[in-house]
Enzyme design. Structure first.
Site: not given
Ligand code: DQA
Length: 147
Positions: A12-13, A20, A25, A76, A79, A100, A102, A109
């Site tokens: 998501p996102n 964003r 990011y 990735n 959240a 995994e 990120h 954070r």
């Molecule tokens: C994320 C880190 C997560 O905490 C966050 O909710 C994201 C992006 C990252 O790529 O740094 O959506 O996965």
């Protein structure tokens, strides 16, 4: 060398990359990230397919697809990383290597980001290198497949 399929799954996102919170990011858009992953994959003899969804159910279905087809995954989970036990259970079934990924370093954070419910079921985690996290994840997958 045979070309090996790899799925890069973004949650998501992450479709909003580039607009964003760029200070966290970065400026790279999701479309640009897709092209970069494909290029990095070619250099590693990997056939990389990148998908993005805001839906937990769709992400789980893709993990089940990877499990059945025995395709390595870099995920990735956004959240969902921090609370989705359903995602964790789906990821636990995917044959290794699983990575995994990120962009940011969640450990540096907010405290809710310090928990990853998926970290214990993946081969390893790569965080904090921006879009280079994906290059490192693909290199890790290629290295595992070469062993
Ligand atoms: C994320 C880190 C997560 O905490 C966050 O909710 C994201 C992006 C990252 O790529 O740094 O959506 O996965």
């Amino acid at each position: 060398m045979t070309v090996r399929r790899v799925l890069v799954l973004n949650g998501p996102n992450l479709g909003r990359l580039g607009v964003r919170e760029p200070e966290i990011y970065g400026d790279t858009t999701h479309a640009e990230l897709v092209a970069m992953c494909q290029k990095w994959g070619e250099e590693l003899s990997l056939d990389v397919e990148v998908r993005q969804t805001d839906s937990e159910a769709e992400l789980i279905l893709w993990l089940q697809e990877a499990t059945d087809a025995r395709i390595p995954v870099a995920v990735n989970a956004g959240a969902f990383t921090h609370y989705s036990y359903a995602l964790r259970d789906a990821l636990a079934q995917v044959p290794r290597p699983t990575i995994e990924v990120h962009l940011s370093n969640p450990a540096s954070r907010e405290s809710f980001r310090h928990t990853s419910v998926i970290a214990s079921v993946v081969t390893g985690s790569i965080s904090g290198f921006g879009v280079q996290s994906y290059a490192l994840a693909l290199a890790a997958i290629a290295s595992c497949l070469d062993e």
